[in-house]
Each structure stands twice: as C-alpha cells, then as structure tokens.
Design a protein around this motif. Structure first.
Motif, PDB file in Angstrom:
ATOM      1  N   GLY A  21     -27.978  26.789  20.753  1.00 51.35           N
ATOM      2  CA  GLY A  21     -27.307  25.919  21.712  1.00 51.35           C
ATOM      3  C   GLY A  21     -25.853  26.268  21.890  1.00 51.35           C
ATOM      4  O   GLY A  21     -25.302  27.139  21.217  1.00 51.35           O
ATOM      5  N   PHE A  77     -30.181  29.385  26.431  1.00 50.66           N
ATOM      6  CA  PHE A  77     -30.051  28.433  25.336  1.00 50.66           C
ATOM      7  C   PHE A  77     -31.163  27.382  25.410  1.00 50.66           C
ATOM      8  O   PHE A  77     -31.731  27.146  26.475  1.00 50.66           O
ATOM      9  CB  PHE A  77     -28.676  27.747  25.395  1.00 50.66           C
ATOM     10  N   VAL A  82     -30.737  24.178  23.799  1.00 52.40           N
ATOM     11  CA  VAL A  82     -30.224  22.837  23.564  1.00 52.40           C
ATOM     12  C   VAL A  82     -28.743  22.799  23.904  1.00 52.40           C
ATOM     13  O   VAL A  82     -28.024  23.800  23.736  1.00 52.40           O
ATOM     14  CB  VAL A  82     -30.547  22.377  22.101  1.00 52.40           C
ATOM     15  N   TYR A  83     -28.310  21.661  24.413  1.00 49.65           N
ATOM     16  CA  TYR A  83     -26.909  21.505  24.806  1.00 49.65           C
ATOM     17  C   TYR A  83     -26.317  20.331  24.042  1.00 49.65           C
ATOM     18  O   TYR A  83     -26.749  19.196  24.169  1.00 49.65           O
ATOM     19  CB  TYR A  83     -26.812  21.269  26.317  1.00 49.65           C
ATOM     20  N   ARG A  84     -25.297  20.611  23.224  1.00 48.09           N
ATOM     21  CA  ARG A  84     -24.609  19.555  22.475  1.00 48.09           C
ATOM     22  C   ARG A  84     -23.385  19.113  23.280  1.00 48.09           C
ATOM     23  O   ARG A  84     -22.449  19.889  23.477  1.00 48.09           O
ATOM     24  CB  ARG A  84     -24.194  20.068  21.089  1.00 48.09           C
ATOM     25  N   LEU A 120     -33.430  22.028  29.021  1.00 52.34           N
ATOM     26  CA  LEU A 120     -32.508  21.974  27.880  1.00 52.34           C
ATOM     27  C   LEU A 120     -32.669  20.668  27.124  1.00 52.34           C
ATOM     28  O   LEU A 120     -32.770  19.598  27.732  1.00 52.34           O
ATOM     29  CB  LEU A 120     -31.063  22.067  28.380  1.00 52.34           C
ATOM     30  N   PHE A 147     -25.325  26.303  17.060  1.00 54.25           N
ATOM     31  CA  PHE A 147     -24.621  26.063  18.325  1.00 54.25           C
ATOM     32  C   PHE A 147     -23.289  26.804  18.310  1.00 54.25           C
ATOM     33  O   PHE A 147     -22.517  26.675  17.354  1.00 54.25           O
ATOM     34  CB  PHE A 147     -24.293  24.572  18.506  1.00 54.25           C
TER      35      PHE A 147
END
Ligand code: FCB
Length: 445
Positions: free
Chosen positions: A17, A76, A78-80, A116, A397
């Motif tokens: 991420g 990616f 996942v997005y934090r 995502l 990430f």
C-alpha cells in the motif's frame, strides 16, 4: 542500481500500500473544515519552515480521483488514508460538517471502485482548535470526544472500511508535541506531556472498545519506532539510550498491549500522571486485531546532565536522507521481531509507514529518485528477513503517495513517490513509483 524485490517473493496474500494523511494533502481551507492546532502552530513565528500550513497542500480535496487512479495504476492493494477530525466536526464536538463526511464517503467508494482496500486512520494530528482551547490531549475528556468523533465516522464509513487505526504515532502526538515542543501544540512541559501520553492512550482504548461494540472489525493502532544506539558504551550513555528507547519505542506499546508503562518511563513521569491513572490501564489495553509499525531511522543517544530523561541526540555516522535521518534498514527487522515477540504475539503486523525524503529535482521532465528505490529495497529486504524469522508481517505501506506538507518542515521535504509541483499542483510519478508499479504487477497465471 538496487532492485526492488518482486511481489512474487512475498506470500500471495501480502498487501502493498501507500500511506497519506488528511492535513498533509487535502487542503484545509476547503469544504467547511474547522480550524486545527496545526493552523495556529504554523501561524506562530519559528515553528514551521516558512510558516507554511496545510491550507492548500496538494489540493487532494479536489484532485482525489486522479490521486486514487495513481494508486490503482501503481498496482497497490490498499490505501492508508486518514479522516480529519476538524473536517468531520469543525468544532471537534457536536455539529457534523455534512460536506466533509460526504467527501470521505465518495473517497471510500472511489477506493472500492478501483479495487483498493480502504485502511482508515482516525487521528493523524489535526486536532480541532476548540478542543485545543480546552487543553486538547491534556484534558481527560478527550477520550470521550475522540470516541464520539469515531462514532460519526464509523457509522457512515464503517461498512466499507477494511481496517481502522485509532491513532497515528502516539509518540509524536504526546511526546514530540508536549515535551519536545516540535509539533503542535508546541509545549515543553513534563506535566503536559505525561497527561498527553496517558490521555491519547485512553482515547485509543476507549474508542477501540466502543468500535468493537458497534461491530467494527480489524481494529489496530500505529506506533512509531527509532532504533536507539548509545553513543559510547559508558554506563551513562547506555542508561540514556535505555531511557530514549523506553520513551520512544516501549511506552505506548507497553500500555496498549500489557496495560503497563516501562519502569524507566515511570521514573520520570509518575509524579505528573493524572490521579488514579492505574485504573485506566485495563481500558487502554483494549484487544486489537493488528499492530502498525512506522519506521524510518536510527538515533544515537548520549547522556545529558540535568533532569530526567538525561538524553541528548548526537550525530551518527551512517548515510542520511534529506531529513538528516540515518538510513538503518536492520532497525526495521529489529522492531518487527521485537513487536511480535514482546507485544503483538501472533497478531498480524503491518509496516504502515516507511520511506525517505530526497530533493527530487525534475530533470528533463523526469525525477530519477534512485536513492529512494534503494531505501525501499533495503527496507523490504529487512522486512523479509523478519518474516523469515517468523514474524507474521502481512503488508507494507510506503510513505508517501505524494510530496506533501511535512509538518514543521513545510513543503521542503519530499517523501512522495509522486512529485508535486506546489505552484501548479501537477503530479508527476517519480522513478520509484514506476519501479514499484513494475515490482507489484501481478503476473497472470
Ligand atoms: C511520520 C508521520 C507522517 C510523515 C512521516 C515522514 O512521523 O506519520 O505524517 O510526516 O513521518
């Protein structure tokens, strides 16, 4: 040139991420947002480079669709991101800013449309000013205010969020901001710091328990770490380094996972903690589903005469980034192993931030940030070494998607894998973005 390890050398379900935070990218003059303690901190001479603030930042508030496209196209998973308390509740309590909540609603849907996973952080430092006026993290009531804010956010977004972190970097919220004075609200006072330490943990535990009751799952928290090295092997330097390590690396983990502060920390803060603090420790040690590790650097610590904690940062001899932070990848392996062995004990662990600042000049339309590629490659190798040693690391990430507002350093320090021109706001993927996109491409079987 150092190569990034390919996705195929990680387990199939390992997640990659990018991380950002609200105040650093959104533009906090937009959309009915309330004032935050970072706005007044930045407006006070001497606190922030060029007195810059987050009023415009990367204008992500208007450009979020393009930014999400960049994350998807970078391959990616996942997005934090974080929600801003002051955007959701401009006064910090009471009235909700519908426009702000709608923004996050669309943002989360935008992530899902692009495949995502949304990894939400509830607090990444923009405390609403009206709460700062009431003492902010020094006021015990902050635990209730924070939980009310969490409720508003989770009731709206919770059905689509993949993971939720309560707090980003307890040490920065409490210690850097109330003892060292380098972040908002810029206090240098041990009583303020002790109370902020305890109350940010109490807010975390109270909100984590409440969220669990509302049916939220996959709840965690994000801790930051600095590998600590004594300057010499003298007894004094060794004790100083132990104090630094306890304050930085073990105080918040100890409270959150074992309901106990380290002895080295109590030696300094016990007289300044709120009355009956012991009664809160069970609430603070709320069960969690995962633990986030932010890691950037090593610090060399020497003895400082005078009052506790008798620590003094000195210059180490390793290569440094544009922040002046030493590059020490083995520290990441160390902390992943330590967190697993001594605290999380089997819970999934994520590297929730890792990356470096570099000048990143634009040359012939390109940014050839090979130092960053090497930094990421070395830290991914350290992460793999930890996994080989049995650490249940489940994802990594990079900090950060975009060049952004680097707090007290303003816009001078560039951490992005995507370059931002802060005049035109044009985004330009750097070589590191392209390298990551290539390494993370899923090979069709
Ligand atoms: C961390 C913060 C993040 C960013 C990076 C460089 O401490 O969580 O917002 O400033 O450092």
């Amino acid at each position: 040139m150092t190569q990034l390890p390919d996705r195929s050398v990680f387990p199939n379900d390992f997640l990659f991420g990018v991380s950002t935070s609200a105040y650093q990218i959104e533009g906090h003059a937009q959309g009915g947002v309330g004032s935050t303690h970072w706005d007044s901190f930045a407006a006070t001479p001497g606190n922030v480079a060029k007195a810059e603030d987050g009023a415009r930042a990367c204008d992500h508030y208007h450009r979020w669709q393009d930014d999400l496209d960049l994350i998807r196209d970078g391959n990616f998973d996942v997005y934090r991101f974080s929600t801003s308390w002051a955007r959701v509740m401009p006064e910090g309590r009471g009235a909700v800013n519908a426009e702000g909540l709608d923004f996050y609603d669309r943002l989360v849907d935008g992530m899902l449309e692009r495949g995502l996973k949304p990894a939400l952080t509830l607090y990444h430092w923009e405390l609403p000013s009206p709460l700062a006026d009431l003492g902010g993290w020094r006021n015990r009531d902050v635990a209730g205010w924070f939980t009310d804010y969490a409720e508003v956010v989770m009731k709206r977004l919770g059905d689509r969020i993949w993971s939720t972190a309560t707090i980003n970097e307890f040490w920065c919220v409490a210690w850097l901001s109330h003892f060292i004075g380098a972040h908002a609200p810029g206090l240098r006072d041990i009583r303020a710091a002790a109370r902020a330490v305890h109350h940010v943990l109490l807010a975390h535990g109270t909100a984590a328990r409440a969220m669990r009751d509302w049916g939220v799952d996959n709840i965690g928290a994000v801790f930051n770490f600095e590998y600590t090295q004594p300057e010499t092997d003298s007894a004094e330097d060794t004790a100083a380094a132990r104090n630094w390590d306890a304050i930085y690396n073990r105080m918040f983990l100890g409270a959150a996972f074992h309901g106990a502060y380290p002895d080295e920390v109590l030696a300094g803060i016990a007289p300044h903690l709120p009355d009956n603090w012991q009664d809160d420790m069970a609430t603070i040690a709320a069960p969690l589903d995962w633990c986030g590790v932010n890691y950037y650097t090593r610090k060399v610590i020497a003895h400082q005469p005078g009052p506790w904690p008798n620590t003094h940062e000195t210059k180490g001899d390793l290569p440094v980034t544009d922040m002046g932070w030493e590059i020490y990848p083995d520290g990441l392996r160390h902390f992943l192993s330590m967190v697993h062995r001594d605290y999380a004990r089997g819970l999934p662990i994520y590297v929730t931030e890792n990356g470096m600042a570099a000048p990143d000049a634009l040359v012939n339309g390109r940014i050839d940030d090979r130092d960053r590629i090497a930094y990421l490659a070395q830290h991914l190798d350290a992460a793999r070494a930890a996994m080989a040693g049995g650490v249940p690391l489940k994802g990594y990430f990079t900090w950060s998607l975009l060049d952004n507002y680097e707090w007290a350093y303003g816009y001078d320090k560039r951490f992005g894998i995507v370059h931002v021109d802060f005049d035109s706001l044009e985004r330009r993927p750097k070589a590191s973005y392209h390298a990551l996109a290539q390494a993370l491409e899923r090979v069709r079987k």
